[in-house]
Design an enzyme around this catalytic site. Sequence first.
Site, PDB file in Angstrom:
ATOM      1  CG  PHE A  40      41.968  51.331  47.975  1.00 31.62           C
ATOM      2  CD1 PHE A  40      41.028  52.522  47.285  1.00 31.62           C
ATOM      3  CD2 PHE A  40      43.265  52.181  47.974  1.00 31.62           C
ATOM      4  CE1 PHE A  40      40.979  52.850  46.502  1.00 31.62           C
ATOM      5  CE2 PHE A  40      43.271  53.122  47.705  1.00 31.62           C
ATOM      6  CZ  PHE A  40      42.626  53.784  46.418  1.00 31.62           C
ATOM      7  CB  SER A  85      45.415  43.751  42.889  1.00 30.87           C
ATOM      8  OG  SER A  85      45.172  44.387  41.528  1.00 30.87           O
ATOM      9  CG  HIS A  89      36.819  35.671  41.034  1.00 32.12           C
ATOM     10  ND1 HIS A  89      35.990  34.707  40.359  1.00 32.12           N
ATOM     11  CD2 HIS A  89      37.199  34.756  41.916  1.00 32.12           C
ATOM     12  CE1 HIS A  89      36.900  33.231  40.344  1.00 32.12           C
ATOM     13  NE2 HIS A  89      37.416  33.390  41.820  1.00 32.12           N
TER      14      HIS A  89
END
Length: 342
Positions: free
Chosen positions: A26, A28, A109
């Site tokens: 939890f 960014s 990512h």
Amino acid sequence: MPAKIYTEKDASLAPLKGKTCAVIGFGSQGHAHALNLKESGVNVIIGLYPGSKSRKVAEEKGLKVYDTAEAVKKADVIFVAVPDTKIPDVFNKDIKPNLVKGKTLLFSHGFAIHFKTITVPADVNVIMVAPKGPGHIVRRQYTEGKGVPALIAIYQNADKQAKKIALAWAHGIGGTRGGVLETTFKEETETDLFGEQTVLCGGTSALVQAGFEVLVEAGYSPEMAYFECLHELKLIVDLMNESGIAGMRFSISETAKWGDVKVGPKIIDKSVKKRMKEALKDIQTGKFAKEWVRETKTGYKKFNKLLKDGEKHPIEKTGARLRSLMPWIKKRDIKGQQASYS
């Protein structure tokens, strides 16, 4: 050919209907995805380790929080929103043992997949939804009715629904408002690292600090140096963001234009481009990834020292004082939990 850009008319939340979506972490990106999806009508839960300081923050935001393993068991789509170098431990301990056929793993990512720091089962989807901006901007843009453009990528399409799920997730966080492009895990990972290191973060930070130092060392006031080298940077970047480099040049004075095209290439010259290529090669070969993983496994000593040295730079003290005089700049807590920063 130009890349296909997916917008709101190309996506819907239907692929997520009736599914439970777990956000593991939890910080960014995690808090932004979770809250945006929740407000889009998606069933979202949070997975955190026992004792996480983010538990209270998530609960205060109206989200149900479970231990990571339990959240994975309950979920159909699992967003792994923990730092790249922490993914292997979390994945092997709490995520992988609870994956079953038909679940979807989602990343923002491609680091862990591309550099193979984890091995995923063949019978689950592996997808990416990567907003092209920090989580706090993803959240802010969503609440303003806007959206940060995003990338999607498919690594494993076990149930032939992976792309639909990725588009639905991107839609739910506001990405289709800004436009969504399809890429690969390899391309996203390597270009993202290159951009962060040479231009967006590393390059810009070093350029700003060097400019500040040159002016102060030449006898100019720190305040003038701050305004010229940092404060006005946002104004110039906003112009670039709105209409490109040519559009920025349209908006500035002729003297500024001449300084731009005449002096700029002397500062960022061929030697800089050569070092950029060297940085890209280190990324492509995996050298950077190996060094970063090694740094995290040996206690972050160099990393923490470099960050602390940066915090002591005179531009930070000068900037803090000047920003305190600008009431329209919201005061930010950069010492607490990332999800509390808003």
